[in-house]
Design a protein around this motif. Structure first.
Motif, mmCIF file in Angstrom:
data_model
loop_
_atom_site.group_PDB
_atom_site.id
_atom_site.type_symbol
_atom_site.label_atom_id
_atom_site.label_comp_id
_atom_site.label_asym_id
_atom_site.label_seq_id
_atom_site.Cartn_x
_atom_site.Cartn_y
_atom_site.Cartn_z
ATOM 1 N N ARG A 69 0.838 -1.210 0.000
ATOM 2 C CA ARG A 69 0.000 0.000 0.000
ATOM 3 C C ARG A 69 0.868 1.253 0.000
ATOM 4 O O ARG A 69 0.592 2.207 -0.736
ATOM 5 N N ASP A 70 1.908 1.238 0.825
ATOM 6 C CA ASP A 70 2.820 2.392 0.874
ATOM 7 C C ASP A 70 3.492 2.622 -0.481
ATOM 8 O O ASP A 70 3.637 3.764 -0.920
ATOM 9 N N ASP A 72 2.330 1.684 -3.451
ATOM 10 C CA ASP A 72 1.317 2.192 -4.382
ATOM 11 C C ASP A 72 1.061 3.677 -4.144
ATOM 12 O O ASP A 72 0.962 4.456 -5.103
ATOM 13 N N ALA A 73 0.968 4.067 -2.877
ATOM 14 C CA ALA A 73 0.742 5.479 -2.554
ATOM 15 C C ALA A 73 1.922 6.335 -3.018
ATOM 16 O O ALA A 73 1.733 7.424 -3.568
ATOM 17 N N ALA A 75 4.019 5.615 -5.435
ATOM 18 C CA ALA A 75 4.024 5.651 -6.895
ATOM 19 C C ALA A 75 2.973 6.639 -7.410
ATOM 20 O O ALA A 75 3.240 7.402 -8.353
ATOM 21 N N ALA A 76 1.795 6.645 -6.776
ATOM 22 C CA ALA A 76 0.745 7.585 -7.183
ATOM 23 C C ALA A 76 1.192 9.021 -6.922
ATOM 24 O O ALA A 76 0.984 9.911 -7.753
ATOM 25 N N ARG A 77 1.831 9.234 -5.779
ATOM 26 C CA ARG A 77 2.324 10.586 -5.447
ATOM 27 C C ARG A 77 3.398 11.017 -6.449
ATOM 28 O O ARG A 77 3.418 12.167 -6.904
ATOM 29 N N GLU A 79 3.684 10.056 -9.501
ATOM 30 C CA GLU A 79 3.010 10.358 -10.770
ATOM 31 C C GLU A 79 2.358 11.741 -10.724
ATOM 32 O O GLU A 79 2.459 12.515 -11.684
ATOM 33 N N ARG A 80 1.700 12.061 -9.585
ATOM 34 C CA ARG A 80 1.100 13.395 -9.438
ATOM 35 C C ARG A 80 2.170 14.480 -9.483
ATOM 36 O O ARG A 80 1.986 15.523 -10.129
ATOM 37 N N LYS A 82 5.013 14.331 -10.987
ATOM 38 C CA LYS A 82 5.485 14.414 -12.374
ATOM 39 C C LYS A 82 4.526 15.262 -13.211
ATOM 40 O O LYS A 82 4.958 16.113 -13.996
ATOM 41 N N GLU A 83 3.223 15.030 -13.010
ATOM 42 C CA GLU A 83 2.226 15.820 -13.746
ATOM 43 C C GLU A 83 2.292 17.298 -13.364
ATOM 44 O O GLU A 83 2.243 18.181 -14.228
#
Length: 107
Positions: A69-70, A72-73, A75-77, A79-80, A82-83
Motif C-alpha cells: 500500500r505504501d 502504491d501510494a 508511486a501515485a504521489r 506520478e502526481r 510528475k504531472e
C-alpha cells in the motif's frame, strides 16, 4: 570375639555392592526425572513453535500488505508530482515567452 566382630559388622554402614546399588538407583531415578522433564519441554516447545511461526507469517503478510500500500501510494504521489512538474514547466515556458515578447516590444 567372633561375636563382637559380627555385631560390629552389623552396626557399621554397609559399603560395597549395596552402596553401588543405591547410587545406581538414585542415578536411574534422576535420569528418569531428567528424561521426563526433557519430554515435557519438547512437547511444550513443539506446541509453541508452530503457533509462533503462524504469528510470524501473519506479521510478515501484514507487513507485506502495508508495504505494498505504501509503495502504491508513493508511486501515485510520484506520478502526481510528475504531472504537476510538467504543468509548472509548461507555465514557466509560457511566462518566459510572454516576458520576452514584452521586452522585444519595448526594446
Amino acid at each position: 570375639m567372633a561375636e563382637d566382630a559380627k555385631d560390629k559388622a552389623a552396626r557399621e554402614p554397609k559399603v560395597g555392592v549395596s552402596d553401588a546399588e543405591a547410587q545406581g538407583k538414585s542415578l536411574t531415578a534422576a535420569l528418569k526425572k531428567l528424561n521426563d522433564a526433557l519430554d515435557k519441554l519438547e512437547h511444550k516447545a513443539g506446541a509453541y513453535v508452530p503457533a509462533d511461526k503462524d504469528e510470524e507469517l501473519q506479521r510478515l503478510a501484514d507487513d507485506r500488505a502495508r508495504l505494498g500500500r505504501d509503495l502504491d501510494a508513493a508511486a501515485a504521489r510520484a506520478e502526481r508530482l510528475k504531472e504537476v512538474n510538467s504543468e509548472v514547466s509548461r507555465r514557466l515556458v509560457g511566462a518566459m515567452e510572454m516576458v520576452r515578447g514584452v521586452i522585444e516590444k519595448k526594446g
